[in-house]
Design a protein around this motif. Structure first.
Motif, PDB file in Angstrom:
ATOM      1  N   ALA A 177      28.405 -20.236  -4.401  1.00 17.62           N
ATOM      2  CA  ALA A 177      27.820 -20.880  -3.528  1.00 17.62           C
ATOM      3  C   ALA A 177      28.020 -20.634  -2.408  1.00 17.62           C
ATOM      4  O   ALA A 177      27.312 -20.553  -1.142  1.00 17.62           O
ATOM      5  N   VAL A 178      29.220 -20.881  -1.583  1.00 18.28           N
ATOM      6  CA  VAL A 178      29.791 -20.547  -0.717  1.00 18.28           C
ATOM      7  C   VAL A 178      29.379 -19.244  -0.135  1.00 18.28           C
ATOM      8  O   VAL A 178      29.165 -19.082   1.018  1.00 18.28           O
ATOM      9  N   ALA A 179      29.666 -18.184  -1.022  1.00 16.98           N
ATOM     10  CA  ALA A 179      29.570 -16.938  -0.452  1.00 16.98           C
ATOM     11  C   ALA A 179      27.891 -16.833  -0.034  1.00 16.98           C
ATOM     12  O   ALA A 179      27.766 -16.028   0.811  1.00 16.98           O
ATOM     13  N   ARG A 180      27.173 -17.250  -0.949  1.00 20.51           N
ATOM     14  CA  ARG A 180      25.800 -17.116  -0.707  1.00 20.51           C
ATOM     15  C   ARG A 180      25.332 -17.988   0.499  1.00 20.51           C
ATOM     16  O   ARG A 180      24.338 -17.395   1.339  1.00 20.51           O
ATOM     17  N   LYS A 181      25.739 -18.942   0.941  1.00 17.04           N
ATOM     18  CA  LYS A 181      25.532 -19.771   2.079  1.00 17.04           C
ATOM     19  C   LYS A 181      25.945 -18.931   3.143  1.00 17.04           C
ATOM     20  O   LYS A 181      24.930 -18.996   4.049  1.00 17.04           O
ATOM     21  N   VAL A 182      27.032 -18.456   3.333  1.00 13.47           N
ATOM     22  CA  VAL A 182      27.400 -17.348   4.529  1.00 13.47           C
ATOM     23  C   VAL A 182      26.101 -16.350   4.634  1.00 13.47           C
ATOM     24  O   VAL A 182      25.615 -16.206   5.794  1.00 13.47           O
ATOM     25  N   LEU A 183      25.868 -15.637   3.511  1.00 11.71           N
ATOM     26  CA  LEU A 183      24.991 -14.545   3.658  1.00 11.71           C
ATOM     27  C   LEU A 183      23.518 -15.120   4.115  1.00 11.71           C
ATOM     28  O   LEU A 183      22.832 -14.436   4.619  1.00 11.71           O
ATOM     29  N   GLU A 184      23.147 -16.316   3.692  1.00  7.66           N
ATOM     30  CA  GLU A 184      21.945 -16.929   3.885  1.00  7.66           C
ATOM     31  C   GLU A 184      21.576 -17.150   5.397  1.00  7.66           C
ATOM     32  O   GLU A 184      20.326 -17.004   5.782  1.00  7.66           O
ATOM     33  N   ARG A 185      22.739 -17.525   6.140  1.00  9.73           N
ATOM     34  CA  ARG A 185      22.509 -17.703   7.550  1.00  9.73           C
ATOM     35  C   ARG A 185      21.920 -16.514   8.282  1.00  9.73           C
ATOM     36  O   ARG A 185      21.318 -16.813   9.360  1.00  9.73           O
ATOM     37  N   THR A 186      22.175 -15.344   7.657  1.00  5.88           N
ATOM     38  CA  THR A 186      21.451 -14.136   8.304  1.00  5.88           C
ATOM     39  C   THR A 186      20.429 -13.510   7.515  1.00  5.88           C
ATOM     40  O   THR A 186      20.424 -12.293   7.759  1.00  5.88           O
ATOM     41  N   LYS A 187      20.040 -14.400   6.445  1.00  7.71           N
ATOM     42  CA  LYS A 187      18.935 -13.794   5.727  1.00  7.71           C
ATOM     43  C   LYS A 187      19.344 -12.638   4.807  1.00  7.71           C
ATOM     44  O   LYS A 187      18.513 -11.888   4.459  1.00  7.71           O
ATOM     45  N   LEU A 188      20.782 -12.492   4.349  1.00  8.44           N
ATOM     46  CA  LEU A 188      20.968 -11.409   3.880  1.00  8.44           C
ATOM     47  C   LEU A 188      21.200 -11.928   2.231  1.00  8.44           C
ATOM     48  O   LEU A 188      21.502 -10.878   1.413  1.00  8.44           O
ATOM     49  N   GLU A 189      21.107 -13.321   2.079  1.00  5.62           N
ATOM     50  CA  GLU A 189      21.321 -13.498   0.578  1.00  5.62           C
ATOM     51  C   GLU A 189      20.546 -13.065  -0.591  1.00  5.62           C
ATOM     52  O   GLU A 189      20.694 -12.813  -1.537  1.00  5.62           O
ATOM     53  N   ARG A 190      19.388 -12.648  -0.167  1.00  3.62           N
ATOM     54  CA  ARG A 190      18.472 -12.164  -1.062  1.00  3.62           C
ATOM     55  C   ARG A 190      18.724 -10.651  -1.313  1.00  3.62           C
ATOM     56  O   ARG A 190      18.322 -10.237  -2.362  1.00  3.62           O
ATOM     57  N   TYR A 191      19.791  -9.948  -0.406  1.00  2.00           N
ATOM     58  CA  TYR A 191      20.162  -8.688  -0.989  1.00  2.00           C
ATOM     59  C   TYR A 191      21.406  -8.784  -1.837  1.00  2.00           C
ATOM     60  O   TYR A 191      22.048  -7.800  -1.861  1.00  2.00           O
ATOM     61  N   PHE A 192      21.883  -9.894  -2.045  1.00  4.45           N
ATOM     62  CA  PHE A 192      23.268 -10.187  -2.847  1.00  4.45           C
ATOM     63  C   PHE A 192      22.705 -10.342  -4.253  1.00  4.45           C
ATOM     64  O   PHE A 192      22.172 -11.236  -4.549  1.00  4.45           O
ATOM     65  N   THR A 193      22.667  -9.335  -5.178  1.00  6.99           N
ATOM     66  CA  THR A 193      21.881  -9.050  -6.419  1.00  6.99           C
ATOM     67  C   THR A 193      22.607  -9.568  -7.529  1.00  6.99           C
ATOM     68  O   THR A 193      22.094  -9.379  -8.684  1.00  6.99           O
TER      69      THR A 193
END
Length: 347
Positions: free
Chosen positions: A278-294
């Protein structure tokens, strides 16, 4: 680990398994997974079946491994089987009137289970008990940790050795072969998995196989590699950019690095493995990159490159001291490339 230390470790592991058998009111556990057999007995071959019982334990091997098993295996009676390993085990269990006996339903095929029932003249004594040994393997003892640490150190050394070869004109498959060759030269048992080298748009494929593609200027290059040493694996990924990086490349890399560092910081005893993800995804979510973390943020590492615990979205496994996991967030943009950073981490 010396031979005597390994034997003592195996005896302790068998005793922990017996304690689990007593709590579950099982007479014995039939073990067919080769990594589990190695973990419990020290025997390291391509065929074998073990039975760990509350009273006695047996390892069946075919004639190729009789001498090897007699030297390696600890805490078990070694039996040479000429009529089929499972068939011999089932007959022995029937003669001893053991009941109930657990079997590893995660590793036994339908055909093998049918053979057990046929040899035993019925299936009523067998109960599914997959995961019992894998649960023991989650917590590494100091000797296991040291082997993983050595495998990780060797992996880093090889990457440092080959960094100069990550340049335009190098073939992906040649670089992967060079990495695995150097691992063996430095004393590794081998590569823990097929080395991944993926460049350019192919770096957006998280598990791309090395191809005949040549590395090019302005390529992102993902190198996922790990040595296996003393039977224990390490896992590491690095991303390299060939040329002067653009603001977009630097942003992607820095965000993945931040996600990896922050996730690693929460990989502590008592935290849920899902918290790391969840912590890793939260960092990426801030710049709208989480959807590319597959993929998931990580997995356990030990005798196998993928083992418990899972470090994935919503996982409720509570991390314990002595777990060894990977932390490996990544982002993958179709038609552009990918970035992944991974380390093997001791909780």
């Amino acid at each position: 680990m010396t031979s005597n230390e390994l034997q003592q470790s195996c005896l302790a592991r068998q005793q922990r398994l017996r304690s689990k058998l007593e709590r579950k009111k099982m007479a014995a556990l039939l073990v067919t997974s080769l990594p589990n057999i190695h973990y419990l007995t020290g025997f390291h071959g391509s065929a074998g079946v073990a039975l760990v019982g509350r009273a006695e334990s047996v390892l069946w091997v075919d004639p190729r491994y009789t001498l090897q098993a007699a030297e390696q295996a600890a805490g078990v009676k070694v039996v040479e089987a000429r009529g089929g390993l499972l068939k011999e085990a089932a007959r022995w269990i029937r003669r001893k009137r053991l009941r109930p006996v657990g079997y590893d339903d995660a590793n036994l095929t339908c055909r093998e289970f049918a053979a057990l029932g046929k040899a035993d003249r019925g299936r009523e004594r067998w109960i599914p008990a997959g995961g019992m040994v894998e649960e023991l393997r989650v917590i590494k003892d100091p000797a296991e940790v040291e082997w993983i640490r050595k495998a990780g150190k060797l992996t880093v050394e090889v990457f440092e050795d080959v960094k100069g070869k990550i340049r335009p004109g190098t073939r992906e498959s040649d670089l992967a072969a060079e990495i695995e060759y150097r691992m063996k030269r430095k004393g590794a048992d081998g590569a823990a998995f097929e080395t991944i080298v993926a460049s350019g748009v192919r770096s957006a494929w998280p598990h791309a196989h090395p191809s005949s593609k040549l590395l090019k200027e302005n390529d992102l290059v993902i190198v996922d590699m790990g040595a296996i040493l003393g039977g224990y694996a390490a896992d590491m990924t690095r991303t390299v950019y060939l040329g002067r990086s653009s603001p977009r490349v630097r942003m992607l890399y820095n965000k993945v690095r931040e996600a990896q560092e922050r996730a690693t910081a929460v990989a502590r005893a008592g935290r849920l493995s899902g918290d790391v993800d969840a912590v890793a995804r939260k960092v990426l979510e801030r710049t709208k990159l989480e959807r590319y973390f597959t993929h998931s943020t990580g997995h356990g590492v030990g005798l196998e490159i993928h083992e418990l615990p899972h470090v994935s979205r919503g996982d409720k496994t509570r991390l314990q001291q002595g777990c060894v996991i990977t932390v490996e967030p990544g982002v993958y943009l179709e038609g552009f490339g990918g970035v992944r950073i991974e380390d093997t981490v001791l909780v």
